[in-house]
Design an enzyme around this catalytic site. Structure first.
Site, short mmCIF file in Angstrom:
data_model
loop_
_atom_site.label_atom_id
_atom_site.label_comp_id
_atom_site.label_asym_id
_atom_site.label_seq_id
_atom_site.Cartn_x
_atom_site.Cartn_y
_atom_site.Cartn_z
N HIS A 49 66.62 32.60 16.76
CA HIS A 49 66.75 34.03 17.06
C HIS A 49 66.00 34.86 16.03
O HIS A 49 65.23 35.78 16.38
CB HIS A 49 68.24 34.39 17.08
CG HIS A 49 68.52 35.82 17.36
ND1 HIS A 49 68.74 36.31 18.62
CD2 HIS A 49 68.60 36.90 16.53
CE1 HIS A 49 68.96 37.61 18.58
NE2 HIS A 49 68.87 37.99 17.31
N GLU A 50 66.22 34.54 14.76
CA GLU A 50 65.54 35.28 13.69
C GLU A 50 64.04 35.05 13.71
O GLU A 50 63.26 35.93 13.35
CB GLU A 50 66.12 34.87 12.33
CG GLU A 50 67.60 35.20 12.16
CD GLU A 50 67.88 36.70 12.31
OE1 GLU A 50 67.05 37.51 11.87
OE2 GLU A 50 68.94 37.04 12.88
N HIS A 91 62.39 37.66 15.84
CA HIS A 91 62.19 38.92 15.13
C HIS A 91 60.99 38.81 14.18
O HIS A 91 60.15 39.71 14.11
CB HIS A 91 63.43 39.28 14.32
CG HIS A 91 64.64 39.57 15.16
ND1 HIS A 91 64.61 40.37 16.28
CD2 HIS A 91 65.94 39.18 15.02
CE1 HIS A 91 65.82 40.47 16.80
NE2 HIS A 91 66.65 39.75 16.05
#
Length: 354
Positions: free
Chosen positions: A18-19, A22
Protein backbone atom coordinates in the site's frame (compact mmCIF):
# COMPACT_ATOMS: atom_id res chain seq x y z
CA UNK A 1 3.25 -21.44 14.46
CA UNK A 2 4.74 -21.56 10.94
CA UNK A 3 1.46 -20.49 9.36
CA UNK A 4 0.99 -17.72 11.93
CA UNK A 5 4.43 -16.37 11.04
CA UNK A 6 3.55 -16.56 7.35
CA UNK A 7 0.28 -14.77 8.05
CA UNK A 8 2.08 -11.96 9.90
CA UNK A 9 4.51 -11.58 6.99
CA UNK A 10 1.64 -11.51 4.48
CA UNK A 11 -0.18 -8.86 6.49
CA UNK A 12 2.99 -6.77 6.67
CA UNK A 13 3.64 -7.13 2.95
CA UNK A 14 0.12 -5.96 2.10
CA UNK A 15 0.58 -2.79 4.17
CA UNK A 16 4.05 -2.20 2.68
CA UNK A 17 2.59 -2.66 -0.80
CA UNK A 18 0.00 0.00 0.00
CA UNK A 19 2.76 2.43 0.95
CA UNK A 20 4.66 1.49 -2.21
CA UNK A 21 1.72 2.82 -4.21
CA UNK A 22 1.99 6.20 -2.48
CA UNK A 23 5.77 6.20 -2.95
CA UNK A 24 5.78 5.33 -6.66
CA UNK A 25 3.15 7.90 -7.65
CA UNK A 26 4.73 10.63 -5.49
CA UNK A 27 8.05 10.05 -7.27
CA UNK A 28 6.33 9.97 -10.65
CA UNK A 29 4.48 13.25 -10.00
CA UNK A 30 7.48 15.10 -8.60
CA UNK A 31 6.49 15.18 -4.92
CA UNK A 32 9.44 14.90 -2.54
CA UNK A 33 9.67 11.66 -0.54
CA UNK A 34 11.79 11.95 2.60
CA UNK A 35 11.75 8.27 3.57
CA UNK A 36 10.34 4.98 2.36
CA UNK A 37 10.45 2.21 4.95
CA UNK A 38 9.57 -1.47 4.83
CA UNK A 39 8.60 -2.63 8.30
CA UNK A 40 8.18 -0.64 11.48
CA UNK A 41 10.26 -0.04 14.60
CA UNK A 42 14.05 0.28 14.82
CA UNK A 43 15.92 0.46 11.50
CA UNK A 44 18.03 -2.57 10.60
CA UNK A 45 19.34 -1.06 7.38
CA UNK A 46 19.38 2.46 5.97
CA UNK A 47 20.57 3.86 2.69
CA UNK A 48 20.08 7.32 1.31
CA UNK A 49 19.74 7.62 -2.44
CA UNK A 50 19.14 11.06 -3.83
CA UNK A 51 16.70 12.90 -1.62
CA UNK A 52 15.06 9.77 -0.17
CA UNK A 53 16.13 7.60 2.75
CA UNK A 54 15.33 3.91 2.23
CA UNK A 55 15.13 1.74 5.34
CA UNK A 56 14.37 -1.81 6.40
CA UNK A 57 12.94 -1.99 9.91
CA UNK A 58 12.79 -4.69 12.55
CA UNK A 59 9.05 -5.38 12.78
CA UNK A 60 7.52 -6.91 9.61
CA UNK A 61 4.14 -5.31 10.19
CA UNK A 62 3.88 -2.79 7.37
CA UNK A 63 5.87 0.25 6.37
CA UNK A 64 5.47 3.93 5.66
CA UNK A 65 6.08 6.60 3.04
CA UNK A 66 7.06 9.97 4.54
CA UNK A 67 6.19 12.77 2.10
CA UNK A 68 7.60 16.24 2.51
CA UNK A 69 4.90 18.54 3.85
CA UNK A 70 2.39 15.77 4.48
CA UNK A 71 1.92 16.72 8.14
CA UNK A 72 3.04 20.37 8.11
CA UNK A 73 3.11 23.47 5.93
CA UNK A 74 6.49 22.94 4.35
CA UNK A 75 7.92 25.81 2.27
CA UNK A 76 9.47 23.29 -0.14
CA UNK A 77 7.86 23.83 -3.57
CA UNK A 78 7.83 20.05 -4.06
CA UNK A 79 6.01 19.38 -0.78
CA UNK A 80 2.86 17.30 -0.84
CA UNK A 81 0.80 20.18 0.56
CA UNK A 82 1.85 22.42 -2.32
CA UNK A 83 1.09 19.91 -5.07
CA UNK A 84 -1.90 20.34 -7.37
CA UNK A 85 -5.11 18.86 -6.01
CA UNK A 86 -5.28 16.21 -8.75
CA UNK A 87 -1.76 15.05 -7.94
CA UNK A 88 -2.72 14.70 -4.27
CA UNK A 89 -5.76 12.60 -5.18
CA UNK A 90 -3.70 10.30 -7.40
CA UNK A 91 -1.06 9.83 -4.68
CA UNK A 92 -3.70 9.18 -1.99
CA UNK A 93 -5.63 6.69 -4.14
CA UNK A 94 -2.49 4.91 -5.36
CA UNK A 95 -2.12 2.91 -2.16
CA UNK A 96 -5.56 1.36 -2.54
CA UNK A 97 -4.98 0.83 -6.26
CA UNK A 98 -1.75 -1.02 -5.50
CA UNK A 99 -3.57 -3.25 -3.00
CA UNK A 100 -6.24 -4.08 -5.59
CA UNK A 101 -3.60 -4.86 -8.21
CA UNK A 102 -1.81 -7.04 -5.65
CA UNK A 103 -5.02 -9.00 -5.16
CA UNK A 104 -5.37 -9.51 -8.93
CA UNK A 105 -1.73 -10.63 -9.26
CA UNK A 106 -2.04 -13.11 -6.38
CA UNK A 107 -5.17 -14.64 -7.90
CA UNK A 108 -3.53 -14.81 -11.34
CA UNK A 109 -0.65 -16.77 -9.78
CA UNK A 110 -3.06 -19.10 -7.98
CA UNK A 111 -5.07 -19.70 -11.16
CA UNK A 112 -2.00 -20.23 -13.36
CA UNK A 113 -2.06 -24.08 -13.10
CA UNK A 114 -5.85 -24.28 -13.63
CA UNK A 115 -7.09 -26.49 -16.46
CA UNK A 116 -10.66 -25.20 -16.30
CA UNK A 117 -13.13 -23.09 -14.32
CA UNK A 118 -16.54 -24.03 -12.99
CA UNK A 119 -19.61 -22.09 -14.11
CA UNK A 120 -23.01 -22.38 -12.39
CA UNK A 121 -25.95 -23.68 -14.40
CA UNK A 122 -29.54 -24.52 -13.57
CA UNK A 123 -29.77 -28.15 -12.52
CA UNK A 124 -33.57 -28.43 -12.69
CA UNK A 125 -36.55 -28.10 -10.32
CA UNK A 126 -36.76 -29.89 -7.00
CA UNK A 127 -39.71 -32.23 -6.71
CA UNK A 128 -42.67 -30.94 -4.74
CA UNK A 129 -41.84 -27.21 -4.86
CA UNK A 130 -43.87 -26.30 -7.94
CA UNK A 131 -40.98 -24.59 -9.70
CA UNK A 132 -41.22 -26.54 -12.95
CA UNK A 133 -42.67 -23.52 -14.76
CA UNK A 134 -40.28 -20.88 -13.40
CA UNK A 135 -38.94 -20.21 -16.90
CA UNK A 136 -35.47 -21.62 -16.34
CA UNK A 137 -34.38 -24.57 -18.44
CA UNK A 138 -31.96 -27.23 -17.31
CA UNK A 139 -28.44 -26.23 -18.39
CA UNK A 140 -29.08 -22.46 -18.42
CA UNK A 141 -25.85 -20.75 -17.39
CA UNK A 142 -26.42 -17.94 -14.88
CA UNK A 143 -25.09 -14.55 -16.01
CA UNK A 144 -26.97 -12.37 -13.54
CA UNK A 145 -29.11 -13.04 -10.47
CA UNK A 146 -31.29 -10.36 -8.88
CA UNK A 147 -29.40 -7.66 -10.76
CA UNK A 148 -25.94 -8.89 -9.74
CA UNK A 149 -23.52 -10.18 -12.37
CA UNK A 150 -22.26 -13.70 -11.81
CA UNK A 151 -18.50 -13.17 -11.84
CA UNK A 152 -17.17 -16.34 -10.21
CA UNK A 153 -18.41 -19.77 -9.24
CA UNK A 154 -20.72 -19.48 -6.23
CA UNK A 155 -22.14 -16.04 -7.07
CA UNK A 156 -25.43 -17.39 -8.45
CA UNK A 157 -26.20 -19.35 -5.28
CA UNK A 158 -25.01 -16.48 -3.06
CA UNK A 159 -27.28 -13.86 -4.63
CA UNK A 160 -30.15 -16.32 -4.95
CA UNK A 161 -29.99 -16.88 -1.20
CA UNK A 162 -30.01 -13.13 -0.50
CA UNK A 163 -32.81 -12.24 -2.94
CA UNK A 164 -36.45 -11.61 -2.10
CA UNK A 165 -39.39 -13.66 -3.32
CA UNK A 166 -39.31 -12.16 -6.83
CA UNK A 167 -36.05 -12.49 -8.78
CA UNK A 168 -34.75 -11.40 -12.17
CA UNK A 169 -32.40 -13.72 -14.04
CA UNK A 170 -30.16 -13.32 -17.07
CA UNK A 171 -28.95 -16.64 -18.45
CA UNK A 172 -27.00 -17.99 -21.37
CA UNK A 173 -29.16 -20.54 -23.18
CA UNK A 174 -27.34 -22.29 -26.02
CA UNK A 175 -25.36 -19.15 -26.81
CA UNK A 176 -28.37 -16.83 -26.57
CA UNK A 177 -28.76 -14.24 -23.81
CA UNK A 178 -32.19 -14.71 -22.19
CA UNK A 179 -33.73 -12.39 -19.60
CA UNK A 180 -36.33 -13.72 -17.13
CA UNK A 181 -38.04 -11.04 -15.05
CA UNK A 182 -40.16 -11.19 -11.91
CA UNK A 183 -39.73 -14.92 -11.36
CA UNK A 184 -41.67 -15.79 -8.20
CA UNK A 185 -39.47 -18.08 -6.09
CA UNK A 186 -40.31 -17.79 -2.38
CA UNK A 187 -38.53 -19.91 0.17
CA UNK A 188 -40.57 -22.96 1.15
CA UNK A 189 -40.11 -24.89 4.36
CA UNK A 190 -40.15 -28.67 4.28
CA UNK A 191 -39.47 -31.58 6.59
CA UNK A 192 -38.18 -34.68 4.86
CA UNK A 193 -38.97 -38.31 5.70
CA UNK A 194 -36.11 -38.39 8.20
CA UNK A 195 -37.39 -35.32 10.03
CA UNK A 196 -34.74 -32.93 8.71
CA UNK A 197 -35.91 -29.35 8.28
CA UNK A 198 -35.13 -27.62 4.97
CA UNK A 199 -35.78 -24.13 3.62
CA UNK A 200 -35.30 -24.03 -0.13
CA UNK A 201 -36.56 -22.21 -3.22
CA UNK A 202 -37.06 -25.42 -5.17
CA UNK A 203 -34.13 -24.94 -7.55
CA UNK A 204 -31.11 -27.16 -7.89
CA UNK A 205 -27.70 -25.89 -8.97
CA UNK A 206 -25.23 -27.71 -11.19
CA UNK A 207 -22.06 -26.65 -12.92
CA UNK A 208 -20.11 -27.05 -16.11
CA UNK A 209 -16.35 -26.84 -16.52
CA UNK A 210 -15.06 -24.41 -19.10
CA UNK A 211 -11.52 -24.96 -20.42
CA UNK A 212 -8.96 -22.44 -19.20
CA UNK A 213 -6.46 -20.47 -21.26
CA UNK A 214 -4.18 -17.62 -20.27
CA UNK A 215 -6.83 -15.02 -21.15
CA UNK A 216 -9.58 -16.73 -19.14
CA UNK A 217 -7.17 -17.11 -16.20
CA UNK A 218 -6.45 -13.38 -16.19
CA UNK A 219 -10.15 -12.67 -16.57
CA UNK A 220 -11.03 -14.93 -13.68
CA UNK A 221 -8.34 -13.32 -11.52
CA UNK A 222 -9.80 -9.88 -12.28
CA UNK A 223 -13.37 -11.07 -11.68
CA UNK A 224 -12.38 -12.63 -8.37
CA UNK A 225 -10.83 -9.35 -7.19
CA UNK A 226 -13.92 -7.40 -8.30
CA UNK A 227 -16.07 -9.94 -6.49
CA UNK A 228 -14.01 -9.37 -3.34
CA UNK A 229 -14.95 -5.68 -3.60
CA UNK A 230 -18.64 -6.62 -3.75
CA UNK A 231 -18.26 -8.91 -0.74
CA UNK A 232 -16.64 -6.11 1.28
CA UNK A 233 -19.45 -3.70 0.35
CA UNK A 234 -22.09 -6.27 1.27
CA UNK A 235 -20.34 -6.85 4.59
CA UNK A 236 -20.26 -3.12 5.29
CA UNK A 237 -23.96 -2.92 4.47
CA UNK A 238 -24.70 -5.78 6.85
CA UNK A 239 -22.68 -3.95 9.53
CA UNK A 240 -24.64 -0.72 9.04
CA UNK A 241 -28.02 -2.49 9.10
CA UNK A 242 -27.09 -4.52 12.17
CA UNK A 243 -27.15 -7.87 10.40
CA UNK A 244 -23.65 -8.43 11.81
CA UNK A 245 -22.10 -7.03 14.97
CA UNK A 246 -18.74 -6.39 16.60
CA UNK A 247 -18.23 -10.08 17.32
CA UNK A 248 -18.38 -10.76 13.59
CA UNK A 249 -15.58 -8.28 12.83
CA UNK A 250 -11.88 -9.15 12.86
CA UNK A 251 -8.76 -7.02 13.20
CA UNK A 252 -5.12 -7.95 12.68
CA UNK A 253 -5.16 -10.45 15.56
CA UNK A 254 -8.25 -12.23 14.25
CA UNK A 255 -7.00 -12.19 10.66
CA UNK A 256 -3.62 -13.66 11.58
CA UNK A 257 -5.28 -16.31 13.76
CA UNK A 258 -7.73 -17.22 11.00
CA UNK A 259 -4.95 -17.51 8.42
CA UNK A 260 -2.98 -19.68 10.82
CA UNK A 261 -5.96 -22.00 11.32
CA UNK A 262 -6.67 -22.18 7.58
CA UNK A 263 -3.05 -23.08 6.90
CA UNK A 264 -2.77 -25.69 9.64
CA UNK A 265 -6.07 -27.38 8.74
CA UNK A 266 -5.21 -27.82 5.04
CA UNK A 267 -4.52 -31.46 4.08
CA UNK A 268 -1.28 -30.65 2.23
CA UNK A 269 1.31 -27.88 2.16
CA UNK A 270 0.24 -26.98 -1.38
CA UNK A 271 -3.38 -26.61 -0.24
CA UNK A 272 -2.25 -24.49 2.70
CA UNK A 273 -0.28 -22.15 0.45
CA UNK A 274 -3.22 -21.85 -1.97
CA UNK A 275 -5.65 -21.07 0.84
CA UNK A 276 -3.29 -18.51 2.40
CA UNK A 277 -2.76 -16.92 -1.00
CA UNK A 278 -6.52 -16.68 -1.55
CA UNK A 279 -6.99 -15.03 1.85
CA UNK A 280 -4.09 -12.68 1.14
CA UNK A 281 -5.79 -11.57 -2.09
CA UNK A 282 -9.07 -11.08 -0.24
CA UNK A 283 -7.42 -9.00 2.48
CA UNK A 284 -5.49 -6.96 -0.11
CA UNK A 285 -8.74 -5.96 -1.81
CA UNK A 286 -10.40 -5.47 1.58
CA UNK A 287 -7.62 -3.06 2.55
CA UNK A 288 -8.09 -1.18 -0.73
CA UNK A 289 -11.83 -0.71 -0.23
CA UNK A 290 -11.65 0.19 3.45
CA UNK A 291 -8.89 2.74 2.89
CA UNK A 292 -10.94 4.59 0.28
CA UNK A 293 -13.98 5.01 2.51
CA UNK A 294 -14.66 8.76 2.95
CA UNK A 295 -13.90 8.64 6.65
CA UNK A 296 -11.56 10.96 8.56
CA UNK A 297 -7.95 9.75 8.96
CA UNK A 298 -8.26 7.37 5.99
CA UNK A 299 -7.00 8.16 2.49
CA UNK A 300 -10.61 8.29 1.34
CA UNK A 301 -11.35 10.94 3.96
CA UNK A 302 -8.48 13.08 2.74
CA UNK A 303 -9.66 12.69 -0.85
CA UNK A 304 -13.14 13.75 0.29
CA UNK A 305 -11.78 16.98 1.79
CA UNK A 306 -9.74 17.69 -1.35
CA UNK A 307 -12.85 17.36 -3.52
CA UNK A 308 -14.93 19.36 -1.03
CA UNK A 309 -12.38 22.17 -0.93
CA UNK A 310 -12.21 22.23 -4.73
CA UNK A 311 -16.00 22.57 -4.85
CA UNK A 312 -16.08 25.26 -2.17
CA UNK A 313 -13.33 27.22 -3.88
CA UNK A 314 -15.09 27.00 -7.21
CA UNK A 315 -18.36 28.24 -5.72
CA UNK A 316 -17.29 30.67 -2.99
CA UNK A 317 -13.52 31.12 -3.42
CA UNK A 318 -13.10 29.75 0.10
CA UNK A 319 -11.70 26.52 1.52
CA UNK A 320 -11.89 24.70 4.84
CA UNK A 321 -8.97 25.73 7.03
CA UNK A 322 -6.25 23.03 7.22
CA UNK A 323 -6.38 23.47 11.00
CA UNK A 324 -10.03 22.42 11.20
CA UNK A 325 -9.52 19.63 8.70
CA UNK A 326 -6.67 18.39 10.90
CA UNK A 327 -9.01 18.37 13.91
CA UNK A 328 -11.49 16.25 11.99
CA UNK A 329 -8.81 13.75 10.93
CA UNK A 330 -7.45 13.64 14.49
CA UNK A 331 -10.91 12.89 15.87
CA UNK A 332 -11.38 10.27 13.17
CA UNK A 333 -8.04 8.68 14.02
CA UNK A 334 -8.99 8.54 17.72
CA UNK A 335 -12.33 6.90 16.84
CA UNK A 336 -10.58 4.45 14.52
CA UNK A 337 -8.08 3.53 17.23
CA UNK A 338 -10.92 2.95 19.70
CA UNK A 339 -12.67 0.72 17.18
CA UNK A 340 -9.46 -1.20 16.50
CA UNK A 341 -8.95 -1.64 20.25
CA UNK A 342 -12.48 -2.96 20.65
CA UNK A 343 -12.09 -5.34 17.72
CA UNK A 344 -8.71 -6.52 18.99
CA UNK A 345 -10.13 -7.20 22.45
CA UNK A 346 -12.97 -9.09 20.79
CA UNK A 347 -10.45 -11.13 18.78
CA UNK A 348 -8.47 -11.94 21.92
CA UNK A 349 -11.69 -12.95 23.64
CA UNK A 350 -12.48 -15.33 20.78
CA UNK A 351 -9.04 -16.92 21.14
CA UNK A 352 -9.82 -17.76 24.76
CA UNK A 353 -13.37 -18.86 24.00
CA UNK A 354 -15.16 -15.87 25.51
Amino acid sequence: MLYIIIAVLIFGILVATHELGHFATAKLLGVKVNEFAVGMGPALFKREKGETLYSLRALPIGGFCALEGDDDDSPDPRAFGRAAWWKKIIILCAGAAMNFITGVVIMAILYAPAQGFRAEVYGGPLEGYGTESCGLLRGDRFLSVDGHRVLVYGDARFYLDRAGETIDFVVDRDGERVRLENVHLPYQERTDAEGNFTRLRGLSMAYIVEPANWLSKLGCAWNTAVNFVRVVWISLGDLVTGAVGLRDMSGPVGIVNMMGEVGSQAPTLADAMWNLGYLAALFAVNLAVMNLLPLPALDGGRVFFLLLNSLLYGLFRKEISPKYEGYVHLAGLAALMCLMLAVTLSDVGKLFGR
